[in-house]
Scaffold this motif. Structure first.
Motif, PDB file in Angstrom:
ATOM      1  N   VAL A 118       0.804  -1.456   0.015  1.00  0.00           N
ATOM      2  CA  VAL A 118      -0.211  -0.243  -0.170  1.00  0.00           C
ATOM      3  C   VAL A 118       0.662   1.096  -0.009  1.00  0.00           C
ATOM      4  O   VAL A 118       0.557   2.081  -0.505  1.00  0.00           O
ATOM      5  N   ARG A 119       1.835   1.137   0.834  1.00  0.00           N
ATOM      6  CA  ARG A 119       2.473   2.920   1.121  1.00  0.00           C
ATOM      7  C   ARG A 119       3.827   2.897  -0.087  1.00  0.00           C
ATOM      8  O   ARG A 119       3.730   3.867  -0.835  1.00  0.00           O
ATOM      9  N   VAL A 177       1.622   4.450  -2.545  1.00  0.00           N
ATOM     10  CA  VAL A 177       1.457   5.972  -2.020  1.00  0.00           C
ATOM     11  C   VAL A 177       2.344   6.652  -2.869  1.00  0.00           C
ATOM     12  O   VAL A 177       1.918   7.374  -3.516  1.00  0.00           O
ATOM     13  N   LYS A 178       3.594   5.922  -2.676  1.00  0.00           N
ATOM     14  CA  LYS A 178       4.756   6.578  -2.996  1.00  0.00           C
ATOM     15  C   LYS A 178       4.806   6.492  -4.602  1.00  0.00           C
ATOM     16  O   LYS A 178       5.083   7.363  -5.172  1.00  0.00           O
ATOM     17  N   GLY A 181       2.337   7.170  -6.778  1.00  0.00           N
ATOM     18  CA  GLY A 181       1.283   7.442  -7.603  1.00  0.00           C
ATOM     19  C   GLY A 181       2.034   9.301  -6.967  1.00  0.00           C
ATOM     20  O   GLY A 181       1.856  10.089  -7.901  1.00  0.00           O
ATOM     21  N   ARG A 182       2.926   9.823  -6.475  1.00  0.00           N
ATOM     22  CA  ARG A 182       3.811  10.831  -6.515  1.00  0.00           C
ATOM     23  C   ARG A 182       4.980  11.286  -7.375  1.00  0.00           C
ATOM     24  O   ARG A 182       5.035  12.454  -7.474  1.00  0.00           O
TER      25      ARG A 182
END
Length: 135
Positions: free
Chosen positions: A120-121, A124-125, A127-128
């Motif tokens: 999950v993390r 998220v990263k 997508g940055r």
């Protein structure tokens, strides 16, 4: 097991206490210095003596003598009792054998939860990243 330390193994010195107390502090030696030779004491088992020396820290001299100073109270008798109680508490703490740690493995479910959290993390990263304009 209860350890009893005989009187002849303890040495007491009465000295003047430091700090406030008016004229009394300059005249009367109410502070107690209790000395106990941990290294040469026949009444302590070896393992307890080793743990006691470790617990004593800076109160232990290079010769293995434990020095407890008591000057909380205004009378010699109460300071003497206080010093002996503190020695008894230290010996009682040294009597307790530490529990040996048994290494354990993480469960499969906890490992899977950890990996799921990492995924999950990572999402998220990832997508940055930079925003691209495809016009």
């Amino acid at each position: 097991m209860t350890i009893v330390i005989p009187e002849d193994e303890l040495e007491e010195r009465f000295v003047r206490a430091s700090g406030p107390g008016g004229q009394n502090v300059n005249k009367v030696s109410t502070a107690v210095q209790l000395r106990f030779d941990v290294r040469r004491s026949p009444s302590l088992p070896d393992d307890v003596a080793v743990r006691l020396m470790r617990l004593a820290g800076s109160r232990l001299t290079n010769d293995g003598v434990l020095v407890i100073e008591a000057q909380r109270f205004r009378t010699q008798d109460r300071n003497r009792t206080d010093a002996r109680e503190r020695l008894a508490a230290l010996v009682a703490a040294a009597e307790v054998r530490p529990v040996k740690r048994r290494p354990t493995r993480p469960t499969r479910a906890s490992g899977e939860r950890r990996l799921a959290g990492k995924a999950v993390r990572a999402g998220v990263k990832s997508g940055r990243g930079r925003v691209r304009n495809d016009d």
